[in-house]
Design a protein around this motif. Sequence first.
Motif, PDB file in Angstrom:
ATOM      1  N   VAL A  16     -15.390  -1.073  18.257  1.00  0.00           N
ATOM      2  CA  VAL A  16     -14.418  -1.805  17.472  1.00  0.00           C
ATOM      3  C   VAL A  16     -15.163  -2.913  16.737  1.00  0.00           C
ATOM      4  CG1 VAL A  16     -13.792  -3.362  19.372  1.00  0.00           C
ATOM      5  CG2 VAL A  16     -12.190  -2.984  17.501  1.00  0.00           C
ATOM      6  N   ALA A  17     -14.824  -3.122  15.452  1.00  0.00           N
ATOM      7  CA  ALA A  17     -15.532  -4.104  14.633  1.00  0.00           C
ATOM      8  C   ALA A  17     -14.567  -4.716  13.630  1.00  0.00           C
ATOM      9  CB  ALA A  17     -16.702  -3.448  13.897  1.00  0.00           C
ATOM     10  N   PRO A  18     -14.731  -6.003  13.324  1.00  0.00           N
ATOM     11  CA  PRO A  18     -13.877  -6.632  12.310  1.00  0.00           C
ATOM     12  C   PRO A  18     -14.237  -6.157  10.910  1.00  0.00           C
ATOM     13  CG  PRO A  18     -15.579  -8.154  12.999  1.00  0.00           C
ATOM     14  CD  PRO A  18     -15.717  -6.947  13.877  1.00  0.00           C
ATOM     15  N   ILE A  19     -13.267  -6.155  10.014  1.00  0.00           N
ATOM     16  CA  ILE A  19     -13.487  -5.796   8.614  1.00  0.00           C
ATOM     17  C   ILE A  19     -13.284  -7.071   7.791  1.00  0.00           C
ATOM     18  CG2 ILE A  19     -12.839  -4.281   6.718  1.00  0.00           C
ATOM     19  CD1 ILE A  19     -11.633  -2.383   8.764  1.00  0.00           C
ATOM     20  N   PRO A  20     -14.328  -7.583   7.164  1.00  0.00           N
ATOM     21  CA  PRO A  20     -14.213  -8.878   6.481  1.00  0.00           C
ATOM     22  C   PRO A  20     -13.621  -8.761   5.074  1.00  0.00           C
ATOM     23  CG  PRO A  20     -16.454  -8.061   6.318  1.00  0.00           C
ATOM     24  CD  PRO A  20     -15.692  -7.049   7.139  1.00  0.00           C
ATOM     25  N   ASN A  21     -13.255  -9.926   4.535  1.00  0.00           N
ATOM     26  CA  ASN A  21     -12.836 -10.062   3.126  1.00  0.00           C
ATOM     27  C   ASN A  21     -11.590  -9.254   2.777  1.00  0.00           C
ATOM     28  OD1 ASN A  21     -15.150 -11.686   2.631  1.00  0.00           O
ATOM     29  ND2 ASN A  21     -16.372  -9.833   2.333  1.00  0.00           N
ATOM     30  N   ARG A  22     -10.695  -9.123   3.722  1.00  0.00           N
ATOM     31  CA  ARG A  22      -9.468  -8.382   3.447  1.00  0.00           C
ATOM     32  C   ARG A  22      -8.303  -9.360   3.306  1.00  0.00           C
ATOM     33  NH1 ARG A  22     -11.063  -3.751   1.592  1.00  0.00           N
ATOM     34  NH2 ARG A  22      -9.071  -2.778   2.112  1.00  0.00           N
ATOM     35  N   ALA A  23      -7.397  -9.061   2.399  1.00  0.00           N
ATOM     36  CA  ALA A  23      -6.218  -9.884   2.149  1.00  0.00           C
ATOM     37  C   ALA A  23      -4.971  -9.020   2.288  1.00  0.00           C
ATOM     38  CB  ALA A  23      -6.292 -10.511   0.760  1.00  0.00           C
ATOM     39  N   PHE A  24      -3.793  -9.684   2.412  1.00  0.00           N
ATOM     40  CA  PHE A  24      -2.562  -8.966   2.704  1.00  0.00           C
ATOM     41  C   PHE A  24      -1.418  -9.516   1.874  1.00  0.00           C
ATOM     42  CE2 PHE A  24      -5.332  -8.822   6.331  1.00  0.00           C
ATOM     43  CZ  PHE A  24      -5.315  -7.486   6.682  1.00  0.00           C
ATOM     44  N   LEU A  25      -0.570  -8.593   1.427  1.00  0.00           N
ATOM     45  CA  LEU A  25       0.595  -8.946   0.627  1.00  0.00           C
ATOM     46  C   LEU A  25       1.771  -8.123   1.121  1.00  0.00           C
ATOM     47  CD1 LEU A  25       1.503 -10.445  -2.102  1.00  0.00           C
ATOM     48  CD2 LEU A  25       1.224  -8.193  -3.146  1.00  0.00           C
ATOM     49  N   SER A  26       2.907  -8.773   1.400  1.00  0.00           N
ATOM     50  CA  SER A  26       4.093  -8.031   1.827  1.00  0.00           C
ATOM     51  C   SER A  26       4.977  -7.712   0.621  1.00  0.00           C
ATOM     52  CB  SER A  26       4.882  -8.823   2.869  1.00  0.00           C
ATOM     53  OG  SER A  26       5.488  -9.954   2.292  1.00  0.00           O
ATOM     54  N   VAL A  27       5.594  -6.538   0.675  1.00  0.00           N
ATOM     55  CA  VAL A  27       6.540  -6.102  -0.353  1.00  0.00           C
ATOM     56  C   VAL A  27       7.824  -5.716   0.370  1.00  0.00           C
ATOM     57  CG1 VAL A  27       6.995  -4.514  -2.257  1.00  0.00           C
ATOM     58  CG2 VAL A  27       4.643  -5.207  -1.750  1.00  0.00           C
ATOM     59  N   THR A  28       8.879  -6.503   0.170  1.00  0.00           N
ATOM     60  CA  THR A  28      10.166  -6.229   0.798  1.00  0.00           C
ATOM     61  C   THR A  28      11.262  -6.241  -0.263  1.00  0.00           C
ATOM     62  OG1 THR A  28      10.429  -8.577   1.306  1.00  0.00           O
ATOM     63  CG2 THR A  28       9.477  -7.194   3.025  1.00  0.00           C
ATOM     64  N   GLY A  29      12.437  -5.832   0.141  1.00  0.00           N
ATOM     65  CA  GLY A  29      13.565  -5.785  -0.790  1.00  0.00           C
ATOM     66  C   GLY A  29      14.119  -4.379  -0.901  1.00  0.00           C
ATOM     67  N   SER A  30      15.327  -4.254  -1.417  1.00  0.00           N
ATOM     68  CA  SER A  30      15.997  -2.953  -1.490  1.00  0.00           C
ATOM     69  C   SER A  30      15.311  -1.993  -2.447  1.00  0.00           C
ATOM     70  CB  SER A  30      17.460  -3.145  -1.897  1.00  0.00           C
ATOM     71  OG  SER A  30      17.561  -3.804  -3.158  1.00  0.00           O
ATOM     72  N   HIS A  31      14.520  -2.521  -3.397  1.00  0.00           N
ATOM     73  CA  HIS A  31      13.820  -1.659  -4.349  1.00  0.00           C
ATOM     74  C   HIS A  31      12.322  -1.532  -4.031  1.00  0.00           C
ATOM     75  CE1 HIS A  31      17.050  -2.542  -7.677  1.00  0.00           C
ATOM     76  NE2 HIS A  31      17.490  -1.754  -6.708  1.00  0.00           N
ATOM     77  N   ALA A  32      11.900  -1.891  -2.825  1.00  0.00           N
ATOM     78  CA  ALA A  32      10.473  -1.919  -2.503  1.00  0.00           C
ATOM     79  C   ALA A  32       9.807  -0.554  -2.676  1.00  0.00           C
ATOM     80  CB  ALA A  32      10.266  -2.434  -1.082  1.00  0.00           C
ATOM     81  N   THR A  33      10.461   0.506  -2.190  1.00  0.00           N
ATOM     82  CA  THR A  33       9.868   1.848  -2.291  1.00  0.00           C
ATOM     83  C   THR A  33       9.752   2.282  -3.746  1.00  0.00           C
ATOM     84  OG1 THR A  33      10.745   2.485  -0.126  1.00  0.00           O
ATOM     85  CG2 THR A  33      10.100   4.265  -1.622  1.00  0.00           C
ATOM     86  N   GLU A  34      10.824   2.107  -4.526  1.00  0.00           N
ATOM     87  CA  GLU A  34      10.796   2.500  -5.929  1.00  0.00           C
ATOM     88  C   GLU A  34       9.773   1.676  -6.712  1.00  0.00           C
ATOM     89  OE1 GLU A  34      13.370   1.766  -4.145  1.00  0.00           O
ATOM     90  OE2 GLU A  34      14.774   3.468  -4.181  1.00  0.00           O
ATOM     91  N   PHE A  35       9.700   0.394  -6.404  1.00  0.00           N
ATOM     92  CA  PHE A  35       8.743  -0.476  -7.075  1.00  0.00           C
ATOM     93  C   PHE A  35       7.307  -0.007  -6.834  1.00  0.00           C
ATOM     94  CE2 PHE A  35       5.825  -4.113  -6.462  1.00  0.00           C
ATOM     95  CZ  PHE A  35       5.741  -4.553  -7.778  1.00  0.00           C
ATOM     96  N   LEU A  36       6.961   0.254  -5.583  1.00  0.00           N
ATOM     97  CA  LEU A  36       5.597   0.675  -5.270  1.00  0.00           C
ATOM     98  C   LEU A  36       5.296   2.051  -5.851  1.00  0.00           C
ATOM     99  CD1 LEU A  36       5.165  -0.607  -1.609  1.00  0.00           C
ATOM    100  CD2 LEU A  36       4.015  -1.439  -3.670  1.00  0.00           C
ATOM    101  N   ASN A  37       6.295   2.937  -5.903  1.00  0.00           N
ATOM    102  CA  ASN A  37       6.072   4.253  -6.497  1.00  0.00           C
ATOM    103  C   ASN A  37       5.660   4.144  -7.962  1.00  0.00           C
ATOM    104  OD1 ASN A  37       6.084   6.836  -5.331  1.00  0.00           O
ATOM    105  ND2 ASN A  37       8.212   6.575  -4.682  1.00  0.00           N
ATOM    106  N   GLY A  38       6.047   3.075  -8.616  1.00  0.00           N
ATOM    107  CA  GLY A  38       5.694   2.894 -10.016  1.00  0.00           C
ATOM    108  C   GLY A  38       4.331   2.276 -10.245  1.00  0.00           C
ATOM    109  N   VAL A  39       3.715   1.718  -9.188  1.00  0.00           N
ATOM    110  CA  VAL A  39       2.414   1.056  -9.376  1.00  0.00           C
ATOM    111  C   VAL A  39       1.310   1.639  -8.517  1.00  0.00           C
ATOM    112  CG1 VAL A  39       3.440  -1.121 -10.121  1.00  0.00           C
ATOM    113  CG2 VAL A  39       2.976  -0.760  -7.689  1.00  0.00           C
TER     114      VAL A  39
END
Length: 372
Positions: A16-39
């Motif tokens: 097991v090893a850490p993975i550096p330089n990673r960032a995170f963004l949450s996407v929530t909401g009723s249109h989250a799936t449709e929104f991500l499908n477009g990008v």
Amino acid sequence: MLPPAVRALVRNTPTVAPIPNRAFLSVTGSHATEFLNGVIAAAVPQSKHDHFFSAILHPQASLGRVLYDVFLYGYTDPAGVDGYLIEYDASPSEAPPFLPMLKRYVLRSKVKLRDLSNDYDVWASWGSEREKSWETERVWNHARSGAIEPVWNPEAEWPWGSTLGVLRDRRAVRMGHRLLVKKGDHPQEVSTHDVAPADAYLLHRILNGVPEGVIDIQPTHAFPMDSNLDIMGGLDFRKGCYVGQELTVRTYHTGIIRKRILPVLLHSQYEKSPFKPEFSPTAPSNIPAHLDIRAQLIRTQNDDTPRPRPRGTGKLLSSTQGVGLALLRLEHVDAVEKGEAKFEVDVGDEKTPLGLTHWWPNWWPMSAQESS
């Protein structure tokens, strides 16, 4: 298959090893799936508990290059709302900042974006029976362009996993898991696995031929299939419109793939047989990325046949401990495999030439090798 010369670099114990330089963004909401499908360049599963891997491409149809390769995790926010958590490389690059870029596409969608980079870390685990238990024999779909897609059994469980915070890394065989933990915490695997530094994960990726992040998949420069995103399961050529789709789909149907990222062994240019079992990979430390790789013609003493000089160059990407990943022209790979050329790269202030010897990961679809 893995050359004997580099087998000693493989960790044969659960790690097991850490993975550096990673960032995170949450996407929530009723249109989250449709929104991500477009990008996102892959089809977003309807279940917000399913994880997967994909990419975000440049919006200009004439470019179609990669901006970010991303992992998406099923996610539930503190209020109990289901959504997605996007993991991406936060290293400085030519890509536009991630959160402002996505905000431009929200428009009237009912979507909420939040930077959660201070909330999570990610680790990689591999080598245990747990990591091996779900790995199945790969089935591939081949296009005439040279694009290759993994075909998942629709009746089997979701290939990338649905367990909270645990993603099955299906980009290649034996990659193991990605483990989300709270910032500063360690995954429970530290009690059963060898704990290794981040460089061990880099070496693990290289030995398995897996590019990742801004060094290997250079934003605004890298084409999706050149960077193996098709083979790693990050592209869907049949879904509806998404950002950067036009060039990618056109290449799949009517184009031809001329480059691939492959693992390479770095060695003295005078080494005649770098794949000998007793050979040790050698290279200076801290080799910068994106050095040009030349394909030099090999001529025998009595060979005066005129041949055109190989056109174009490749690029050395990530490297460590004498091995690396390289973006190579397939016509050069073919010439090297026929004994008609060899790869070289100049390193250091003195431009010392090193030889490079590529290999095909043993999980790679055989017809890809034959078509090179």
